[in-house]
Design an enzyme around this catalytic site. Structure first.
Site, PDB file in Angstrom:
ATOM      1  N   LYS A 189       0.820  -1.218   0.000  1.00 46.23           N
ATOM      2  CA  LYS A 189       0.000   0.000   0.000  1.00 46.23           C
ATOM      3  C   LYS A 189       0.855   1.270   0.000  1.00 46.23           C
ATOM      4  O   LYS A 189       2.059   1.230   0.304  1.00 46.23           O
ATOM      5  CB  LYS A 189      -0.934  -0.040   1.217  1.00 46.23           C
ATOM      6  N   TYR A 243     -12.624  -1.676  -3.434  1.00 47.57           N
ATOM      7  CA  TYR A 243     -13.153  -1.805  -2.070  1.00 47.57           C
ATOM      8  C   TYR A 243     -14.683  -1.674  -2.015  1.00 47.57           C
ATOM      9  O   TYR A 243     -15.223  -1.305  -0.966  1.00 47.57           O
ATOM     10  CB  TYR A 243     -12.497  -0.762  -1.161  1.00 47.57           C
ATOM     11  N   ASN A 248      -2.057   0.467   6.799  1.00 44.09           N
ATOM     12  CA  ASN A 248      -1.535  -0.776   7.363  1.00 44.09           C
ATOM     13  C   ASN A 248      -0.675  -1.576   6.383  1.00 44.09           C
ATOM     14  O   ASN A 248      -0.547  -2.790   6.481  1.00 44.09           O
ATOM     15  CB  ASN A 248      -2.672  -1.608   7.968  1.00 44.09           C
ATOM     16  N   HIS A 292      -2.164  -5.401   1.664  1.00 46.26           N
ATOM     17  CA  HIS A 292      -3.494  -5.987   1.476  1.00 46.26           C
ATOM     18  C   HIS A 292      -3.331  -7.448   1.096  1.00 46.26           C
ATOM     19  O   HIS A 292      -2.392  -7.808   0.378  1.00 46.26           O
ATOM     20  CB  HIS A 292      -4.248  -5.279   0.342  1.00 46.26           C
ATOM     21  N   GLU A 329     -10.076 -10.225  -7.259  1.00 44.87           N
ATOM     22  CA  GLU A 329      -9.080  -9.156  -7.127  1.00 44.87           C
ATOM     23  C   GLU A 329      -7.936  -9.306  -8.145  1.00 44.87           C
ATOM     24  O   GLU A 329      -7.458  -8.319  -8.687  1.00 44.87           O
ATOM     25  CB  GLU A 329      -8.553  -9.132  -5.690  1.00 44.87           C
TER      26      GLU A 329
HETATM   27  N1  UDP Z   1      -9.737   0.072   7.442  1.00 48.84           N
HETATM   28  C1  UDP Z   1      -9.787   1.249   8.166  1.00 48.84           C
HETATM   29  N2  UDP Z   1     -10.474   1.259   9.362  1.00 48.84           N
HETATM   30  C2  UDP Z   1     -11.114   0.167   9.837  1.00 48.84           C
HETATM   31  C3  UDP Z   1     -11.086  -1.015   9.088  1.00 48.84           C
HETATM   32  C4  UDP Z   1     -10.382  -1.045   7.906  1.00 48.84           C
HETATM   33  O1  UDP Z   1      -9.211   2.252   7.754  1.00 48.84           O
HETATM   34  O2  UDP Z   1     -11.728   0.253  10.920  1.00 48.84           O
HETATM   35  C5  UDP Z   1      -8.991   0.021   6.174  1.00 48.84           C
HETATM   36  C6  UDP Z   1      -7.649  -0.696   6.282  1.00 48.84           C
HETATM   37  O3  UDP Z   1      -6.734  -0.072   5.374  1.00 48.84           O
HETATM   38  C7  UDP Z   1      -8.021  -2.093   5.825  1.00 48.84           C
HETATM   39  C8  UDP Z   1      -9.013  -1.796   4.702  1.00 48.84           C
HETATM   40  O4  UDP Z   1      -9.760  -0.679   5.189  1.00 48.84           O
HETATM   41  O5  UDP Z   1      -6.882  -2.820   5.383  1.00 48.84           O
HETATM   42  C9  UDP Z   1      -9.959  -2.922   4.344  1.00 48.84           C
HETATM   43  O6  UDP Z   1     -10.595  -3.353   5.519  1.00 48.84           O
HETATM   44  P1  UDP Z   1     -10.767  -4.907   5.842  1.00 48.84           P
HETATM   45  O7  UDP Z   1     -11.711  -5.030   6.968  1.00 48.84           O
HETATM   46  O8  UDP Z   1     -11.105  -5.627   4.581  1.00 48.84           O
HETATM   47  O9  UDP Z   1      -9.315  -5.323   6.367  1.00 48.84           O
HETATM   48  P2  UDP Z   1      -8.172  -6.239   5.721  1.00 48.84           P
HETATM   49  O10 UDP Z   1      -8.844  -7.316   4.925  1.00 48.84           O
HETATM   50  O11 UDP Z   1      -7.313  -5.346   4.859  1.00 48.84           O
HETATM   51  O12 UDP Z   1      -7.400  -6.781   6.888  1.00 48.84           O
HETATM   52 MG    MG Z   2     -10.311  -7.167   3.449  1.00 44.98          MG
END
Ligand code: UDP
Ligand code: MG
Length: 137
Positions: free
Chosen positions: A9, A49, A112, A115, A126
């Protein structure tokens, strides 16, 4: 053998951590079968997303994902999808296990660093969102 989709990212690319993350992927025995640097448009980020469109963090997340370049990749190996999620760690770095990429490198729950697809079906969707079949070797 199976495949999953990964993104390094913008926060990680900006801090020149891409090489370190790629090195970690390879050292875990996953093979990078496709890789490219892209600068996501808002439309691409929103489409990618789409499942989160009703969530409060959607606007901020899509802003962030098009705030700078990232690397998109296809990883291949035994249980690639769950394995890559395990190496990444939990979404919120505060909850991520020691030794995971997010624990070591992530800035906060949004920025974070990486992905990974959350299921085999997401992985297929994806991968084809960003790569044509002829780009995967
Ligand atoms: N995210 C965020 N706040 C939250 C949850 C998710 O900013 O409370 C962002 C974070 O960058 C995350 C992405 O949205 O990686 C997608 O969320 P998901 O729940 O799918 O998490 P992931 O699969 O990436 O662990
Ligand atoms: Mg996710």
């Amino acid at each position: 053998m199976s495949r999953t989709f990964a993104i390094i990212k913008p926060d990680a690319v900006e801090r020149s951590l891409a090489g370190r993350i790629i090195s970690r992927i390879e050292s875990e025995g996953l093979r990078i079968v496709a890789l490219k640097r892209i600068y996501m448009t808002r439309k691409q980020a929103e489409g990618f997303y789409a499942e989160h469109r009703e969530r409060p963090f959607f606007g901020s997340l899509t802003d962030y994902m098009c705030s700078g370049p990232c690397y998109v990749a296809v990883l291949e190996g035994d249980n690639a999808q769950p394995r890559w999620r395990e190496i990444m760690g939990a979404t919120n770095p505060a909850d991520a296990d020691k030794g995971t990429i997010r624990k070591e490198l992530a800035v906060d729950p949004e920025k974070n660093s990486v992905h990974g697809s959350d299921s085999e079906d997401s992985a297929s969707r994806e991968i084809s969102y960003f790569f044509a079949d002829i780009e995967i070797a």
